[in-house]
Design a protein around this motif. Structure first.
Motif, short mmCIF file in Angstrom:
data_model
loop_
_atom_site.label_atom_id
_atom_site.label_comp_id
_atom_site.label_asym_id
_atom_site.label_seq_id
_atom_site.Cartn_x
_atom_site.Cartn_y
_atom_site.Cartn_z
N ASN A 171 0.85 -1.19 0.00
CA ASN A 171 0.00 0.00 0.00
C ASN A 171 0.88 1.25 0.00
O ASN A 171 2.11 1.15 0.08
N ASP A 172 0.27 2.43 -0.09
CA ASP A 172 1.06 3.66 -0.23
C ASP A 172 1.98 3.93 0.96
O ASP A 172 3.09 4.42 0.78
N PHE A 173 1.51 3.61 2.17
CA PHE A 173 2.37 3.82 3.34
C PHE A 173 3.64 2.99 3.22
O PHE A 173 4.74 3.47 3.47
N PHE A 194 5.96 4.28 0.51
CA PHE A 194 6.70 5.47 0.95
C PHE A 194 7.80 5.11 1.94
O PHE A 194 8.95 5.52 1.81
#
Lengths: 304, 301
Positions: free
Chosen positions: A182-184, A187
């Motif tokens: 996922n994006d978390f 990142f």
């Protein structure tokens, strides 16, 4: 043939001129800093009479000894280190995620968000409304005010966003997404490890800002225990406070006049030492980050 | 509609990442803008922003009629103009010169040393100026006396203030500001330079016709940004260098705002002065941008 020879000698002359101009420039840039170093280790009498020009005269470490005994300065030093570390950490924690998200095309309405950020670069409430705002949050005379104010600089965010947009290939993010990230996670596990250069740039930009700031502290802080280094420096360097205090404290006798003269002489010596002591940390750090910030400016110069 | 919803749902985490920044900007940049209202009011802390009485443009009228208005306008414009004339071209010239240096060691030495002053704080910079320019013990006056001149009270002379301010600014900033142009120069096509050399172009001609045009877009961008800041020069430094004797040459809009606002607690008047400053800045920025679009076909927005 003749024109080529002429051209070569012209170029040689040109090269010589460039070298001369830049050498003069080099000296102009270097000399004032060297002069401060010379004065800080010279006999104050020699400094005052103008004997110190090209090298230190009558070397002494008296000034530094006095500076190390000056307690206010160390209070300021401690506070500044805290404000710089905590402030920069907060800056990174807010700027990096924001810049990354703003660099992603999936972020709907990012143009509107960009406008939202950029307007604040040109329009602000001004001094008094800002002061009242800080007051309304109960941040007056609080250490946290020094950490929180300026938590994000829009300019730095744009620099970081340009870095993410240009130097991290979409494919990496795509591949990670297919693998179920996922994006978390993307990142934290993929983007951050690839962002050493931009993190270095931001640390330098924000860190220097915190270390050198005095205006906010002057406006918002009252308690001397919370003063950053720069405020104490202002008292000593600009307002010459310690000489002044001695003047008001004493009824003038011949003995005391001599003492005052001694003090003001030492005051100048201490000033040079204080300049060195307060500036040395940055002077040590920046050459190590030089590669990063040259790159960083280049990233930022690609139109945001 | 469905895809839009889907996109919003799948990228919600991105919104979480921007959220802290948005909250900060909303609370510390936009919320104070509401306070601009007090420029049109007779503000008292007890009544608050909304409760204070409206006075229309009275504060602005007072500003335009005040004794200090022509002084601070003149000083602000003088300092800005000087920083455009001296501060703007010098980094460009430095970058062009550095680009011609063949020895990497020399180039690195010049760069490293010229970046260093950028890291000196404003307070220390002003402290150095005070020490160097002191009429009795300052090194500059010692050097002037060495050549048979007379000591000058640099910081007590209103007329000299702009030079002290701007020349020290150039000394401190020229190296750092040149980085951006130097970086832009690295993208010049080497083949083009060689071709020009074979065709007999001198070094000057190559710089003028090849290197300079390459960095023109960067120059334009920097110039527009600079125009937007014409009235907002670094008050932190001006404030520290002010003395009672040089005040007629050193009081600028932003230092005036500070004094009227926080030292005399005339909140409304100070805010009106600040607002006037902001409006002029925006107008200048937009004008410069439009002008640059017409002349060079490139602008910021």
């Amino acid at each position: 043939m003749k024109t080529i020879r002429k051209q070569i000698s012209g170029d040689k002359f040109f090269q010589l001129m460039v070298t001369i101009i830049l050498t003069v420039f080099f000296i102009i840039e270097l000399y004032p800093m060297l002069y401060v170093v010379f004065c800080s280790i010279s006999n104050p009498d020699a400094v005052a009479s103008g004997e110190v020009l090209l090298w230190p005269v009558g070397i002494t470490l008296q000034g530094y000894q006095k500076v190390f005994q000056y307690r206010d300065l160390w209070i300021g030093y401690g506070n500044t280190i805290f404000y710089t570390l905590a402030g920069t950490a907060l800056n990174l924690a807010i700027t990096l995620p924001c810049a990354y998200a703003m660099s992603r095309k999936e972020l709907m309405g990012r143009n509107q968000l960009m406008l939202f950020f950029m307007i604040t670069m040109y329009v602000s409430g001004g001094l008094i409304p800002t002061y009242l705002n800080v007051k309304s949050f109960g941040l007056l005379d609080s250490r946290w005010c020094m950490v929180i104010l300026g938590a994000i600089s829009v300019y730095n965010m744009i620099v970081a966003r340009t870095f993410f947009a240009n130097s991290i290939p979409d494919e990496i993010i795509e591949a990670a997404r297919i693998d179920g990230c996922n994006d978390f996670r993307i990142f934290g596990k993929i983007i951050l490890p690839l962002s050493k250069a931009i993190t270095g740039v931001l640390v330098l930009y924000y860190g220097t800002g915190h270390w050198n700031a005095y205006f906010d502290a002057m406006i918002y802080l009252d308690d001397r225990k919370k003063f950053p280094l720069q405020l104490f420096l202002r008292e000593i360097l600009i307002q010459s406070k310690f000489a002044e205090e001695a003047l008001t404290d004493s009824t003038v006798s011949a003995e005391e006049l001599a003492y005052l003269a001694e003090l003001s002489k030492n005051a100048d010596l201490m000033k040079y030492c204080i300049i060195i002591v307060s500036t040395v940390p940055l002077m040590f750090i920046y050459p190590k980050l030089q590669k990063f910030f040259e790159k960083g400016v280049m990233i930022g110069s690609v139109k945001g | 509609m469905k895809t839009l919803k889907k996109r919003l749902v799948t990228s919600w985490q991105l919104y979480v990442l921007v959220l802290p920044a948005v909250i900060y900007i909303a609370l510390f940049a936009y919320k104070p803008m509401y306070g601009i209202l007090i420029a049109f009011k007779n503000f008292s802390i007890r009544k608050g922003v909304w409760g204070s009485a409206w006075v229309g443009f009275d504060n602005f009228k007072r500003l335009f009629n005040s004794y200090w208005f022509p002084v601070i306008m003149k000083n602000t414009l003088t300092l800005s103009a000087l920083s455009l004339v001296l501060g703007f071209p010098t980094p460009i010239i430095l970058a062009l010169l550095l680009n011609e240096v063949k020895s990497i060691k020399f180039k690195n030495a010049v760069q490293t040393v010229s970046y260093a002053p950028h890291f000196i704080s404003t307070v220390v910079m002003c402290g150095m100026l005070t020490l160097f320019l002191s009429p009795s013990t300052g090194v500059i006056n010692k050097i002037i006396e060495l050549f048979g001149g007379e000591a000058i009270f640099f910081l007590q002379e209103a007329n000299l203030f702009k030079w002290v301010y701007e020349l020290s600014n150039v000394w401190q900033g020229v190296g750092w500001s040149s980085i951006i142009y130097f970086a832009a120069l690295s993208s010049v096509d080497k083949g083009l330079l060689e071709a020009a050399e074979i065709d007999g172009a001198t070094r000057m001609q190559r710089i003028w016709h090849i290197n300079l045009p390459e960095i023109v877009p960067t120059i334009v961008t920097m110039f527009i940004l600079k125009c937007g800041q014409i009235l907002s020069i670094g008050y932190e430094k001006v404030y520290l260098l002010q003395t009672d004797a040089n005040i007629s040459g050193s009081e600028i809009i932003s230092t005036y705002v500070y004094k009227v606002g926080l030292e005399q607690a005339d909140f409304s008047f100070s805010t009106a002065t600040g607002l006037f400053n902001t409006v002029v800045n925006c107008v200048l920025l937009i004008t410069a941008n439009q002008l640059s679009k017409k002349v060079t076909d490139s602008g910021l927005f």
